[in-house]
Motif scaffolding. Structure first.
Motif, PDB file in Angstrom:
ATOM      1  N   ALA A  58      -3.658   8.807  -5.517  1.00  0.00           N
ATOM      2  CA  ALA A  58      -3.785   9.870  -4.516  1.00  0.00           C
ATOM      3  C   ALA A  58      -5.259  10.246  -4.312  1.00  0.00           C
ATOM      4  N   ASN A  67      -6.940   7.482  -2.422  1.00  0.00           N
ATOM      5  CA  ASN A  67      -6.494   7.550  -1.031  1.00  0.00           C
ATOM      6  C   ASN A  67      -7.289   8.593  -0.248  1.00  0.00           C
ATOM      7  N   GLU A  73      -0.425   9.241   0.863  1.00  0.00           N
ATOM      8  CA  GLU A  73      -1.002  10.468   0.303  1.00  0.00           C
ATOM      9  C   GLU A  73       0.001  11.618   0.375  1.00  0.00           C
TER      10      GLU A  73
END
Length: 223
Positions: free
Chosen positions: A53, A56, A189
């Protein structure tokens, strides 16, 4: 809860992200595994999912900057923006994806695959990568038409080229290519971050790698 207030029910979108939801691929795949594409499921730990995450977020922000806006050369590489622990987790994930790809191939055969989270695919990530433009340009230059650029024939071909390019750009043959898609997808995400809110703060999930089948014509896909 305060007196007089009932507990808020999760929305359908939140339910979809709950671990074990029936629509996630790791849940329904076992029922049809013998009649669908060969698939490798890779569990992502909470730490791995959080690292992905972060990668990203850095990747998408940098990809949308104008040339020269990013600053120093280190700033334009999102891997440099990760902590050492997160970077090691991502590199480990890349190796695991490479192993999964080899398992899909077998006997030394090179194989390509479609990558996705348990919940959704990173299909929107292709629009922040250069491969779609390269594929479209190659396809259009490979075919000549006597009709003008605004003819029905040319317009139909152009639309088909774009659609094919978007699909083809989602084919991966290495762990790095899979990460490139995953780290540029807003869908990824959202699922990693919002998924924590309905899973008691846990970001853990699964990755799925599905063997690519060239016999499927994207222009004839029926959903």
């Amino acid at each position: 809860l305060m007196a007089g207030k009932s507990e808020r029910k999760p929305t359908p979108g939140e339910q979809f992200l709950t671990h074990g939801h029936f629509s996630q691929i790791s849940e329904w795949l076992p029922a049809v595994a013998d009649i669908t594409f060969a698939t490798e499921i890779l569990p992502l730990s909470d730490a791995e999912a959080r690292a992905l995450a972060k990668l990203n977020g850095h990747s998408r922000r940098l990809a949308q900057l104008r040339p020269g806006q990013a600053g120093t050369s280190k700033d334009v590489d999102p891997f440099f923006m990760l902590s050492k622990d997160s970077e090691n987790l991502i590199l480990g994930l890349e190796k695991r994806i490479n192993t999964a790809l080899r398992n899909l191939g077998g006997h030394g055969e090179e194989v390509t695959a479609f990558v996705r989270l348990d919940t959704r695919s990173p299909k929107d990530g292709v629009f922040l990568l250069t491969r779609v433009n390269e594929l479209v340009r190659k396809a259009i230059l490979a075919c000549g038409f006597t009709a003008g650029p605004w003819s029905e024939e040319v317009q139909s071909y152009d639309v088909a080229c774009v659609h094919r390019a978007i699909i083809e750009a989602q084919r991966v043959k290495s762990g790095r290519e899979a990460l490139d898609l995953l780290r540029h997808s807003q869908r990824v995400e959202a699922d990693l971050v919002l998924g924590q809110t309905v899973n008691n703060g846990r970001a853990s999930t699964n990755l799925a790698l599905r063997r690519w089948d060239n016999r499927v014509n994207p222009l004839c896909e029926l959903r």
